[in-house]
Scaffold this motif. Structure first.
Motif, PDB file in Angstrom:
ATOM      1  N   SER A 240       0.842  -1.200   0.000  1.00  0.00           N
ATOM      2  CA  SER A 240       0.000   0.000   0.000  1.00  0.00           C
ATOM      3  C   SER A 240       0.874   1.245   0.000  1.00  0.00           C
ATOM      4  O   SER A 240       2.090   1.174   0.234  1.00  0.00           O
ATOM      5  CB  SER A 240      -0.900   0.008   1.242  1.00  0.00           C
ATOM      6  N   PHE A 241       0.230   2.404  -0.253  1.00  0.00           N
ATOM      7  CA  PHE A 241       0.957   3.667  -0.236  1.00  0.00           C
ATOM      8  C   PHE A 241       1.528   3.942   1.152  1.00  0.00           C
ATOM      9  O   PHE A 241       2.647   4.438   1.299  1.00  0.00           O
ATOM     10  CB  PHE A 241       0.028   4.811  -0.663  1.00  0.00           C
ATOM     11  N   ASN A 242       0.771   3.567   2.205  1.00  0.00           N
ATOM     12  CA  ASN A 242       1.254   3.759   3.578  1.00  0.00           C
ATOM     13  C   ASN A 242       2.474   2.886   3.864  1.00  0.00           C
ATOM     14  O   ASN A 242       3.385   3.285   4.597  1.00  0.00           O
ATOM     15  CB  ASN A 242       0.145   3.453   4.586  1.00  0.00           C
ATOM     16  N   ASP A 243       2.474   1.640   3.282  1.00  0.00           N
ATOM     17  CA  ASP A 243       3.660   0.779   3.439  1.00  0.00           C
ATOM     18  C   ASP A 243       4.886   1.462   2.852  1.00  0.00           C
ATOM     19  O   ASP A 243       5.990   1.397   3.414  1.00  0.00           O
ATOM     20  CB  ASP A 243       3.440  -0.568   2.743  1.00  0.00           C
ATOM     21  N   PHE A 244       4.682   2.105   1.694  1.00  0.00           N
ATOM     22  CA  PHE A 244       5.795   2.792   1.041  1.00  0.00           C
ATOM     23  C   PHE A 244       6.306   3.948   1.900  1.00  0.00           C
ATOM     24  O   PHE A 244       7.513   4.111   2.109  1.00  0.00           O
ATOM     25  CB  PHE A 244       5.345   3.302  -0.333  1.00  0.00           C
ATOM     26  N   THR A 245       5.404   4.781   2.416  1.00  0.00           N
ATOM     27  CA  THR A 245       5.835   5.968   3.170  1.00  0.00           C
ATOM     28  C   THR A 245       6.511   5.587   4.492  1.00  0.00           C
ATOM     29  O   THR A 245       7.328   6.356   5.007  1.00  0.00           O
ATOM     30  CB  THR A 245       4.643   6.893   3.452  1.00  0.00           C
ATOM     31  N   ARG A 246       6.185   4.387   5.033  1.00  0.00           N
ATOM     32  CA  ARG A 246       6.848   3.961   6.273  1.00  0.00           C
ATOM     33  C   ARG A 246       8.337   3.656   6.050  1.00  0.00           C
ATOM     34  O   ARG A 246       9.111   3.583   7.010  1.00  0.00           O
ATOM     35  CB  ARG A 246       6.137   2.735   6.854  1.00  0.00           C
ATOM     36  N   CYS A 247       8.723   3.441   4.792  1.00  0.00           N
ATOM     37  CA  CYS A 247      10.135   3.177   4.477  1.00  0.00           C
ATOM     38  C   CYS A 247      10.936   4.462   4.326  1.00  0.00           C
ATOM     39  O   CYS A 247      12.167   4.417   4.180  1.00  0.00           O
ATOM     40  CB  CYS A 247      10.252   2.347   3.193  1.00  0.00           C
ATOM     41  N   LEU A 248      10.240   5.624   4.327  1.00  0.00           N
ATOM     42  CA  LEU A 248      10.934   6.904   4.215  1.00  0.00           C
ATOM     43  C   LEU A 248      11.478   7.331   5.569  1.00  0.00           C
ATOM     44  O   LEU A 248      10.959   6.930   6.617  1.00  0.00           O
ATOM     45  CB  LEU A 248       9.979   7.974   3.682  1.00  0.00           C
ATOM     46  N   LEU A 249      12.519   8.164   5.553  1.00  0.00           N
ATOM     47  CA  LEU A 249      13.044   8.698   6.804  1.00  0.00           C
ATOM     48  C   LEU A 249      12.049   9.715   7.365  1.00  0.00           C
ATOM     49  O   LEU A 249      11.409  10.460   6.602  1.00  0.00           O
ATOM     50  CB  LEU A 249      14.396   9.367   6.566  1.00  0.00           C
ATOM     51  N   PRO A 250      11.891   9.772   8.691  1.00  0.00           N
ATOM     52  CA  PRO A 250      10.898  10.680   9.295  1.00  0.00           C
ATOM     53  C   PRO A 250      11.077  12.131   8.857  1.00  0.00           C
ATOM     54  O   PRO A 250      10.090  12.832   8.630  1.00  0.00           O
ATOM     55  CB  PRO A 250      11.156  10.518  10.806  1.00  0.00           C
ATOM     56  N   GLU A 251      12.345  12.569   8.707  1.00  0.00           N
ATOM     57  CA  GLU A 251      12.572  13.974   8.371  1.00  0.00           C
ATOM     58  C   GLU A 251      12.228  14.290   6.913  1.00  0.00           C
ATOM     59  O   GLU A 251      12.140  15.471   6.533  1.00  0.00           O
ATOM     60  CB  GLU A 251      14.027  14.367   8.656  1.00  0.00           C
ATOM     61  N   GLU A 252      12.051  13.269   6.059  1.00  0.00           N
ATOM     62  CA  GLU A 252      11.744  13.502   4.653  1.00  0.00           C
ATOM     63  C   GLU A 252      10.310  13.091   4.291  1.00  0.00           C
ATOM     64  O   GLU A 252       9.815  13.449   3.217  1.00  0.00           O
ATOM     65  CB  GLU A 252      12.717  12.723   3.748  1.00  0.00           C
ATOM     66  N   LYS A 253       9.679  12.327   5.155  1.00  0.00           N
ATOM     67  CA  LYS A 253       8.390  11.713   4.829  1.00  0.00           C
ATOM     68  C   LYS A 253       7.341  12.740   4.400  1.00  0.00           C
ATOM     69  O   LYS A 253       6.706  12.596   3.338  1.00  0.00           O
ATOM     70  CB  LYS A 253       7.896  10.914   6.036  1.00  0.00           C
ATOM     71  N   ASP A 254       7.125  13.791   5.192  1.00  0.00           N
ATOM     72  CA  ASP A 254       6.073  14.770   4.884  1.00  0.00           C
ATOM     73  C   ASP A 254       6.332  15.464   3.548  1.00  0.00           C
ATOM     74  O   ASP A 254       5.411  15.654   2.734  1.00  0.00           O
ATOM     75  CB  ASP A 254       5.982  15.816   6.004  1.00  0.00           C
ATOM     76  N   ALA A 255       7.598  15.833   3.296  1.00  0.00           N
ATOM     77  CA  ALA A 255       7.925  16.556   2.068  1.00  0.00           C
ATOM     78  C   ALA A 255       7.672  15.686   0.833  1.00  0.00           C
ATOM     79  O   ALA A 255       7.145  16.165  -0.186  1.00  0.00           O
ATOM     80  CB  ALA A 255       9.382  17.009   2.101  1.00  0.00           C
ATOM     81  N   VAL A 256       8.016  14.405   0.901  1.00  0.00           N
ATOM     82  CA  VAL A 256       7.809  13.505  -0.241  1.00  0.00           C
ATOM     83  C   VAL A 256       6.320  13.313  -0.502  1.00  0.00           C
ATOM     84  O   VAL A 256       5.847  13.363  -1.652  1.00  0.00           O
ATOM     85  CB  VAL A 256       8.510  12.153   0.005  1.00  0.00           C
ATOM     86  N   GLU A 257       5.537  13.075   0.582  1.00  0.00           N
ATOM     87  CA  GLU A 257       4.094  12.880   0.435  1.00  0.00           C
ATOM     88  C   GLU A 257       3.433  14.119  -0.186  1.00  0.00           C
ATOM     89  O   GLU A 257       2.596  14.008  -1.092  1.00  0.00           O
ATOM     90  CB  GLU A 257       3.469  12.568   1.795  1.00  0.00           C
ATOM     91  N   LYS A 258       3.802  15.298   0.311  1.00  0.00           N
ATOM     92  CA  LYS A 258       3.195  16.532  -0.186  1.00  0.00           C
ATOM     93  C   LYS A 258       3.485  16.733  -1.671  1.00  0.00           C
ATOM     94  O   LYS A 258       2.613  17.145  -2.444  1.00  0.00           O
ATOM     95  CB  LYS A 258       3.710  17.735   0.615  1.00  0.00           C
ATOM     96  N   LYS A 259       4.712  16.412  -2.085  1.00  0.00           N
ATOM     97  CA  LYS A 259       5.068  16.608  -3.491  1.00  0.00           C
ATOM     98  C   LYS A 259       4.276  15.657  -4.385  1.00  0.00           C
ATOM     99  O   LYS A 259       3.829  16.042  -5.479  1.00  0.00           O
ATOM    100  CB  LYS A 259       6.573  16.404  -3.688  1.00  0.00           C
ATOM    101  N   ILE A 260       4.083  14.398  -3.927  1.00  0.00           N
ATOM    102  CA  ILE A 260       3.305  13.436  -4.717  1.00  0.00           C
ATOM    103  C   ILE A 260       1.864  13.917  -4.854  1.00  0.00           C
ATOM    104  O   ILE A 260       1.286  13.932  -5.956  1.00  0.00           O
ATOM    105  CB  ILE A 260       3.349  12.038  -4.066  1.00  0.00           C
TER     106      ILE A 260
END
Length: 681
Positions: A240-260
């Motif tokens: 799932s998309f949430n599974d993918f975002t859990r693999c991101l580093l906490p300091e980058e997670k929000d920025a990557v999600e917002k850009k998508i």
């Protein structure tokens, strides 16, 4: 409505890896992505008119082997030569797998990776030797310094580079994507299964992680390479998309999600971003992702199809290359040091001729043997040829040039060579000729041997051998005389006295009386003792004991008989001696040396303990006899022939006898025989 086939085509075309699909029967190319066109220099239209024989060297053994392995196991990996449109050959690694389309036709999907960069670096190292090695060292140091001091800058540069490349690809391929969508809509549902199959083969053979996000369903299909690159095992290759975002580093997670989410909310047809992705083992990889966004007629996104590229692999490859360069440098330096040591330590004159420049490198023995001093051990072939005797020079040089003009790989010639002091040496030159693929000689490595000195040594050796044989014969004769004297003394002093005593008791018994039986018993005892003494005496003379019993048993019997009549303990260690591999003449010689040393110990050493050891290895046979007696000074000369007899017997079979002793510390005799045809069968 966008079909699965169109989605797979987008993933196929946007992969960073060069991929082609061919018909197995004829090798014709039926599909190729943009990376393959770029690598081989063809347009897509041109490439679809070619077959595998146009883009690969199909006569290479590695290519033939790959075809066999692929036919046997459905997939294969090999290092082969690819042929670009302009005719250039490049080394590549290919991964190829087979699959069947809906019509049952067998097809192959092949991923091509350009290996020319690493191969070229290795070739440069080999071709330019020390110059290139030094350059690589400086380059490696500079790279390491840049890596240590500019990590963040390099990562940012890679991200900008990836974005720039993606932008160019997106600009050039919007038209192609549109055409592919139309083509995908026109295909039948029957082709969907086939498309699903070969897209999985692409994912299987690619170094990138390809993915297909069904936005409405919330599921992301991921290629098998996610396990190889990041270590994640996914059930049915979905997350799932949430599974993918859990693999991101906490300091980058929000920025990557917002850009998508921002990109999906816009009318953009593509998305790209760089971020750090946590692997399954907890380590972190630097990645670049890019994707094409598929929208319906209202502009609503329903699929994102893209790839994740692991930039960390580039760094790993660079580090691996640097390690290989350092290893090759170390090996080259070690090889050069060993070569120089061997080259200059030989007593023969070694030489190395560069036939392209006519320069000859000569070992240090050239100056030592002939007296000529040359700078840096290097001179011209003409200088060497000028020292050949004038009567021999023409014939030598004619044969030298004849050899170079033929396909010969070896050369040997004897001639006279003038020394610096104007004396003459007889030499024998032997060499190996190295030739290129066309058979042309480019290097000659060999030696010059001063056989005049060898002849003098051979004559001297023959004289020494004759002198030694004479001494051995004299010692043997002297030993025989001593042996005869010992036998006479034994018969006179021992056996004769025993028989006289036996006769005396027998005469007394004949007179009768109450002690007759006692006198008869004593006469019988003395007679039996005399018989045993004669038996032991004959055992020491006969050579049949070796043939009948063998050397080991003969030594053990000798030790046992000696202990019965002497206050000494004898221990034998003979198990490692290989009785059947040694000739009887040698075994008899060893037995005589054991007898000789045993006699010396009993007569002179006052020993109470003695050890006899006989061992054998692949190269030598060693006899050791030690005792705890009074010892002697090995530096003094002693009367008698016991020690010289042992040395002469050892020398008869090329052995060396050594006595180690000091007063009050016993004696150790060690005899070493090097195994030759004279000793073993």
């Amino acid at each position: 409505m966008v079909t699965g086939d169109m989605l797979h085509r987008l993933a196929f075309d946007n992969s960073l890896q060069a991929n082609i699909i061919t018909r197995v029967s004829m090798g014709k190319i039926i599909a190729a992505n943009n990376a393959a066109c770029k690598l081989l220099g063809y347009s897509k239209k041109e490439l679809l008119t070619k077959s595998r024989k146009n883009i690969f060297d199909i006569n290479e053994n590695s290519f033939k082997k790959m075809l066999k392995e692929r036919a046997a196991g459905a997939h294969s990996i090999a290092f082969v030569t690819a042929i670009k449109k302009d005719g250039r050959h490049i080394p590549c690694e290919i991964k190829s797998a087979l699959f069947l389309d809906t019509d049952g036709a067998e097809k192959a999907i092949t991923t091509i990776s350009d290996m020319s960069q690493s191969n070229q670096k290795q070739k440069n190292i080999d071709a330019k030797k020390e110059k290139m090695v030094a350059k690589n060292i400086d380059s490696a140091k500079l790279k390491q310094k840049n890596i240590d001091t500019k990590k963040q800058k390099m990562v940012a540069h890679n991200i900008d580079l990836a974005r720039s490349k993606q932008k160019n690809i997106d600009t050039k391929k919007e038209k192609i994507v549109a055409e592919n969508i139309v083509l995908a809509l026109a295909k039948s549902d029957a082709r969907l299964a086939e498309s699903d199959e070969w897209i999985r083969y692409i994912a299987k053979t690619s170094y990138d992680v390809m993915w297909d996000w069904d936005i409405a369903a919330g599921e992301i299909y991921v290629g098998n390479s996610i396990e190889d690159l990041f270590g994640y095992k996914l059930q049915n290759n979905t997350l799932s998309f949430n599974d993918f975002t859990r693999c991101l580093l906490p300091e980058e997670k929000d920025a990557v999600e917002k850009k998508i989410l921002k990109t999906l909310a816009s009318r953009d047809k593509s998305w790209s971003d760089s971020y750090m992705l946590r692997r399954h083992d907890g380590s972190v990889a630097s990645t670049v992702s890019r994707a094409s966004i598929v929208r319906d007629e209202n502009g609503k996104p329903h699929h994102m199809i893209g790839v994740i590229h692991d930039l960390s692999r580039l760094k790993e490859l660079e580090e691996k290359l640097e390690h290989e360069i350092a290893t090759n440098l170390k090996q080259f330096v070690e090889y050069k040091e060993r070569f120089n040591l061997i080259f200059n330590s030989s007593s023969d004159i070694l030489y190395d001729i560069d036939l392209a420049t006519n320069q000859i490198i000569l070992s240090d023995a050239y100056e030592k043997e002939f007296g000529y001093k040359i700078t840096d051990n290097m001179t011209q072939v003409e200088d060497w040829a000028n020292h050949i005797h004038t009567d021999d020079k023409e014939a030598v040089m004619q044969d030298y040039f004849r050899m170079l003009a033929t396909a010969d790989t070896e050369w040997k010639y004897a001639y006279r060579f003038l020394r610096a002091d104007h004396s003459m040496a007889d030499v024998l030159s032997s060499a190996v000729i190295l030739r290129n693929a066309n058979g042309k000689a480019y290097r000659m490595i060999g030696s010059m041997k001063d056989i005049s000195k060898q002849r003098v040594l051979e004559e001297k050796l023959e004289d020494e051998i004759r002198l030694k044989e004479k001494r051995i014969a004299e010692a043997t004769e002297e030993a025989k005389e001593t042996e005869r004297a010992d036998i006479g003394k034994e018969l006179h002093d021992n056996v004769n006295q025993l028989l006289s005593a036996s006769r005396l008791y027998l005469d007394i018994a004949r007179r009768g009386g109450k002690n007759t039986e006692m006198y008869l018993n004593r006469s019988s005892e003395y007679t039996l003792t005399a018989i045993e003494a004669i038996r032991k005496l004959s055992l020491g003379l006969t050579t049949d004991v070796i043939k009948n019993l063998g050397l080991c048993e003969a030594i053990e019997n000798l030790a046992r008989d000696t202990m019965e009549v002497n206050p000494i303990r004898i221990f034998c260690t003979l198990k490692s001696f290989k009785e059947n591999s040694v000739k009887d003449k040698f075994k008899l010689n060893v037995f005589r040396m054991v007898q000789e040393q045993l006699n010396n110990i009993l007569k002179h050493s006052k020993a109470t303990r003695m050890i006899i050891s006989l061992s054998q290895s692949k190269k030598s046979i060693i006899l050791t006899i030690s005792d705890n007696g009074i010892g002697f000074d090995t530096g003094k000369h002693y009367k008698g022939i016991g020690l010289s007899n042992i040395r002469n017997r050892a020398s008869a079979f090329n052995g060396v006898a050594d006595f180690a002793s000091q007063p009050g510390q016993g004696c150790i005799l060690t005899i070493i025989f090097h195994i030759t045809e004279q000793i073993c069968f």
